[in-house]
Design a protein around this motif. Structure first.
Motif, PDB file in Angstrom:
ATOM      1  N   ASP A   1       0.839  -1.188   0.000  1.00 58.36           N
ATOM      2  CA  ASP A   1       0.000   0.000   0.000  1.00 58.36           C
ATOM      3  C   ASP A   1       0.884   1.252   0.000  1.00 58.36           C
ATOM      4  N   VAL A   2       0.715   2.085  -1.010  1.00 57.20           N
ATOM      5  CA  VAL A   2       1.511   3.315  -1.117  1.00 57.20           C
ATOM      6  C   VAL A   2       0.620   4.557  -1.029  1.00 57.20           C
ATOM      7  N   SER A   3      -0.561   4.394  -0.428  1.00 55.32           N
ATOM      8  CA  SER A   3      -1.509   5.508  -0.341  1.00 55.32           C
ATOM      9  C   SER A   3      -0.931   6.697   0.405  1.00 55.32           C
ATOM     10  N   SER A   4      -0.007   6.436   1.340  1.00 54.59           N
ATOM     11  CA  SER A   4       0.589   7.532   2.108  1.00 54.59           C
ATOM     12  C   SER A   4       1.430   8.452   1.229  1.00 54.59           C
ATOM     13  N   LEU A   5       1.762   7.994   0.030  1.00 60.05           N
ATOM     14  CA  LEU A   5       2.563   8.799  -0.889  1.00 60.05           C
ATOM     15  C   LEU A   5       1.695   9.625  -1.841  1.00 60.05           C
ATOM     16  N   ILE A   6       0.378   9.522  -1.682  1.00 57.85           N
ATOM     17  CA  ILE A   6      -0.543  10.289  -2.522  1.00 57.85           C
ATOM     18  C   ILE A   6      -0.977  11.543  -1.770  1.00 57.85           C
ATOM     19  N   LYS A   7      -0.969  12.667  -2.457  1.00 60.70           N
ATOM     20  CA  LYS A   7      -1.372  13.941  -1.865  1.00 60.70           C
ATOM     21  C   LYS A   7      -2.459  14.586  -2.731  1.00 60.70           C
ATOM     22  N   LEU A   8      -3.133  15.563  -2.155  1.00 59.03           N
ATOM     23  CA  LEU A   8      -4.142  16.318  -2.891  1.00 59.03           C
ATOM     24  C   LEU A   8      -3.590  17.709  -3.208  1.00 59.03           C
ATOM     25  N   PHE A   9      -3.626  18.054  -4.495  1.00 61.14           N
ATOM     26  CA  PHE A   9      -3.023  19.293  -4.979  1.00 61.14           C
ATOM     27  C   PHE A   9      -4.065  20.222  -5.604  1.00 61.14           C
TER      28      PHE A   9
ATOM     29  N   LEU B   1      -0.229  22.208  -2.362  1.00 61.93           N
ATOM     30  CA  LEU B   1      -1.019  21.246  -1.609  1.00 61.93           C
ATOM     31  C   LEU B   1      -2.320  21.900  -1.159  1.00 61.93           C
ATOM     32  N   VAL B   2      -3.403  21.135  -1.158  1.00 66.27           N
ATOM     33  CA  VAL B   2      -4.671  21.625  -0.636  1.00 66.27           C
ATOM     34  C   VAL B   2      -4.618  21.537   0.885  1.00 66.27           C
ATOM     35  N   PRO B   3      -4.765  22.654   1.594  1.00 67.64           N
ATOM     36  CA  PRO B   3      -4.718  22.602   3.055  1.00 67.64           C
ATOM     37  C   PRO B   3      -5.921  21.852   3.615  1.00 67.64           C
ATOM     38  N   ASN B   4      -5.742  21.267   4.778  1.00 63.71           N
ATOM     39  CA  ASN B   4      -6.830  20.544   5.425  1.00 63.71           C
ATOM     40  C   ASN B   4      -6.762  20.757   6.932  1.00 63.71           C
ATOM     41  N   PRO B   5      -7.766  21.423   7.524  1.00 67.07           N
ATOM     42  CA  PRO B   5      -8.969  21.919   6.848  1.00 67.07           C
ATOM     43  C   PRO B   5      -8.658  23.074   5.901  1.00 67.07           C
ATOM     44  N   ASN B   6      -9.536  23.242   4.910  1.00 67.59           N
ATOM     45  CA  ASN B   6      -9.376  24.338   3.959  1.00 67.59           C
ATOM     46  C   ASN B   6     -10.459  25.372   4.218  1.00 67.59           C
ATOM     47  N   MET B   7     -10.547  26.366   3.380  1.00 68.71           N
ATOM     48  CA  MET B   7     -11.476  27.459   3.609  1.00 68.71           C
ATOM     49  C   MET B   7     -12.935  27.044   3.460  1.00 68.71           C
ATOM     50  N   PHE B   8     -13.174  25.832   2.931  1.00 70.18           N
ATOM     51  CA  PHE B   8     -14.540  25.371   2.702  1.00 70.18           C
ATOM     52  C   PHE B   8     -14.980  24.284   3.681  1.00 70.18           C
ATOM     53  N   ASN B   9     -14.124  23.316   3.917  1.00 67.79           N
ATOM     54  CA  ASN B   9     -14.515  22.170   4.733  1.00 67.79           C
ATOM     55  C   ASN B   9     -13.287  21.467   5.290  1.00 67.79           C
ATOM     56  N   THR B  10     -13.535  20.393   6.005  1.00 67.56           N
ATOM     57  CA  THR B  10     -12.458  19.522   6.471  1.00 67.56           C
ATOM     58  C   THR B  10     -12.579  18.202   5.740  1.00 67.56           C
ATOM     59  N   LEU B  11     -11.525  17.810   5.062  1.00 67.82           N
ATOM     60  CA  LEU B  11     -11.533  16.589   4.268  1.00 67.82           C
ATOM     61  C   LEU B  11     -11.072  15.399   5.095  1.00 67.82           C
ATOM     62  N   PRO B  12     -11.476  14.192   4.717  1.00 72.37           N
ATOM     63  CA  PRO B  12     -10.873  13.010   5.324  1.00 72.37           C
ATOM     64  C   PRO B  12      -9.387  12.951   4.960  1.00 72.37           C
ATOM     65  N   GLU B  13      -8.649  12.116   5.660  1.00 76.96           N
ATOM     66  CA  GLU B  13      -7.270  11.880   5.268  1.00 76.96           C
ATOM     67  C   GLU B  13      -7.246  11.353   3.830  1.00 76.96           C
ATOM     68  N   VAL B  14      -6.205  11.704   3.080  1.00 79.24           N
ATOM     69  CA  VAL B  14      -6.129  11.293   1.676  1.00 79.24           C
ATOM     70  C   VAL B  14      -6.265   9.780   1.536  1.00 79.24           C
ATOM     71  N   ALA B  15      -5.640   9.039   2.450  1.00 78.41           N
ATOM     72  CA  ALA B  15      -5.701   7.570   2.383  1.00 78.41           C
ATOM     73  C   ALA B  15      -7.113   7.045   2.613  1.00 78.41           C
ATOM     74  N   ASN B  16      -8.011   7.878   3.142  1.00 74.06           N
ATOM     75  CA  ASN B  16      -9.409   7.489   3.317  1.00 74.06           C
ATOM     76  C   ASN B  16     -10.266   7.920   2.138  1.00 74.06           C
ATOM     77  N   MET B  17      -9.617   8.486   1.120  1.00 73.28           N
ATOM     78  CA  MET B  17     -10.326   8.845  -0.099  1.00 73.28           C
ATOM     79  C   MET B  17      -9.834   8.033  -1.296  1.00 73.28           C
ATOM     80  N   ILE B  18      -8.518   7.839  -1.376  1.00 70.07           N
ATOM     81  CA  ILE B  18      -7.940   7.114  -2.504  1.00 70.07           C
ATOM     82  C   ILE B  18      -6.915   6.125  -1.979  1.00 70.07           C
ATOM     83  N   LYS B  19      -6.989   4.893  -2.468  1.00 65.75           N
ATOM     84  CA  LYS B  19      -6.057   3.842  -2.066  1.00 65.75           C
ATOM     85  C   LYS B  19      -5.286   3.389  -3.301  1.00 65.75           C
ATOM     86  N   VAL B  20      -3.969   3.341  -3.177  1.00 64.73           N
ATOM     87  CA  VAL B  20      -3.089   2.904  -4.276  1.00 64.73           C
ATOM     88  C   VAL B  20      -2.202   1.786  -3.773  1.00 64.73           C
ATOM     89  N   THR B  21      -2.201   0.691  -4.481  1.00 60.28           N
ATOM     90  CA  THR B  21      -1.345  -0.449  -4.096  1.00 60.28           C
ATOM     91  C   THR B  21      -0.564  -0.937  -5.300  1.00 60.28           C
TER      92      THR B  21
END
Length: 434
Positions: A372-380, A412-432
């Motif tokens: 699992d390499v999801s920890s290497l994925i970021k939101l931009f 990088l998209v800040p979290n929380p951002n000016m609109f909402n608080t996002l789940p952790e990236v690994a809870n949105m997209i999983k890459v293996t």
């Protein structure tokens, strides 16, 4: 009222197939074949049907809204979305004010913001759980219990008590603040009338819209059905907390992921983007704003150091849908040939955004790693379109809008951002890699 199953498991499988630009797979053959690895990308987001919800109350003690007083609700919305609210007719046994489902529309058919007096859309409802007494300050609470369904009060209730039109008691006014942001003001205008009453603290909500359909068009109540999810507490006692808690539980993130760009490369830097630098004008903008990876894939094909390029789309739906109830999220896989020193880069659009994209961070992923390499994925943030509330914007491409131009470096998209608080990236997209 079971709100979460109304249009939520629905027809998204067919609808979303039309949202993103169809993408096709392309590849550049590698000249070195040592091992085979399968790259899998999954949308693991536990999605919610409401994009926004909240509460409102008066400024005094108790925090009711007395005749002559007003409260304001600020929210964002896309074309096709509506604002709904509920507040108790305080001097009654179990009556409440709310617009007819799905709420008050905030854009017309042409996508123009609606402003001004929208009081005609406010209705008076009987919760059906208490026998109605003559409305007024002397109503005995809680009153005699009954078991009926939610019904609209049109001039007279079931016990023969008379009521003015709801629009004569509650004035609702819409104002457009720009950038998809609205203010709804509710004013208690019942003072001096035969139906004078305070209004209780209330709740409000906005449902996601996808493919032209609201995911939850009746989150507060359903006419003709028994009250549920905390509505009775609001309608009988003015206690908005139970209904607020329910709405909070179904408010959050809903987004598909676009067809996934997958690049295998060797001896060069990340070919998709560079943090802190502007979009290179090679096709990432189309991916980040519209979910179309074809342009960047075609550009990268055959470039020095690029061993293979793929665009992966989910079967039947093209996009990778999130987890919807018990339905698993979308998944795509690709077998690749890799050798020592090879790197892998992926990119996919956060579908309900202006120009956000998920991508492998820094110089991609070691193609020979297994696991699992999801920890290497970021939101931009691609920096090419003005950001508005994710999933509630008139200018987001996948909500039939046109992105508003911006020129900023990729960040990088800040979290929380000016609109909402996002789940952790690994809870949105999983890459293996396997």
């Amino acid at each position: 009222m079971k709100t979460t199953n109304i249009t939520y498991k629905w027809t998204v499988l067919a609808l979303f197939s039309l949202i993103f630009t169809a993408c096709k797979k392309d590849s550049v053959s590698s000249v070195m074949h040592e091992t085979q690895t399968t790259v899998t990308v999954e949308n693991v987001l536990d999605s919610k049907p409401l994009v926004e919800s909240g509460t409102f109350q008066g400024s005094g003690t108790p925090p009711v809204i007395f005749p002559g007083q007003a409260v304001s609700i600020q929210f964002s919305a896309a074309k096709g979305q509506a604002i709904s609210f509920a507040t108790m007719y305080g001097w009654s046994n179990d009556l409440f004010f709310a617009p007819a489902n799905p709420g008050i529309a905030v854009y017309d058919a042409s996508g123009n913001a609606i402003e001004g007096d929208v009081s005609s859309q406010v209705k008076l409802w009987d919760n059906g759980t208490r026998v109605n007494q003559v409305p007024g300050a002397n109503v005995n609470h809680p009153g005699v219990q009954e078991s009926k369904v939610v019904t609209e009060v049109r001039g007279m209730d079931a016990q023969g008590n008379a009521y003015l039109p709801a629009s004569s008691l509650v004035k609702a006014t819409l104002k457009y603040n720009g950038n998809s942001l609205f203010t709804l003001t509710l004013q208690n205008i019942s003072g001096g009338s035969s139906n004078e009453t305070p209004l209780s603290p209330g709740v409000w909500s906005v449902s996601y819209v996808a493919g032209g359909q609201l995911l939850n068009p009746s989150p507060l109540y359903s006419a003709g059905m028994s009250a549920a999810n905390g509505l009775t507490s609001l309608a009988e006692t003015g206690n908005n907390v139970p209904l607020k808690d329910y709405l909070t539980s179904i408010t959050g993130i809903f987004t598909p992921l676009s067809p996934v760009l997958l690049v295998v490369y060797h001896g060069v830097e990340n070919p998709v983007y560079k943090l802190g630098m502007p979009d290179r004008g090679q096709g990432l903008k189309a991916l980040a704003q519209k979910g179309n990876a074809d342009t960047l894939a075609a550009y990268l094909k055959g470039k020095p150091g690029i061993k293979a390029v793929y665009v992966l789309k989910a079967p039947s739906t093209t996009v990778l849908l999130p987890v919807i109830g018990s339905q698993s999220g979308g998944k795509v896989s690709q077998e690749i040939n890799v050798s020592e020193g090879d790197r892998v880069a992926i990119a996919t659009m956060y579908g309900f955004s202006n120009d956000w994209f998920f991508a492998s961070s820094e110089n991609g992923i070691d193609a020979n790693f297994k696991g699992d390499v999801s920890s290497l994925i970021k939101l931009f943030d691609n920096g090419t379109a003005l950001n508005e509330f994710p999933g509630a914007s008139i200018s987001q491409f996948n909500l039939t809008g046109t992105p508003l131009k911006e020129s900023l470096p990729i960040a990088l998209v800040p979290n929380p951002n000016m609109f909402n608080t996002l789940p952790e990236v690994a809870n949105m997209i999983k890459v293996t890699l396997k």
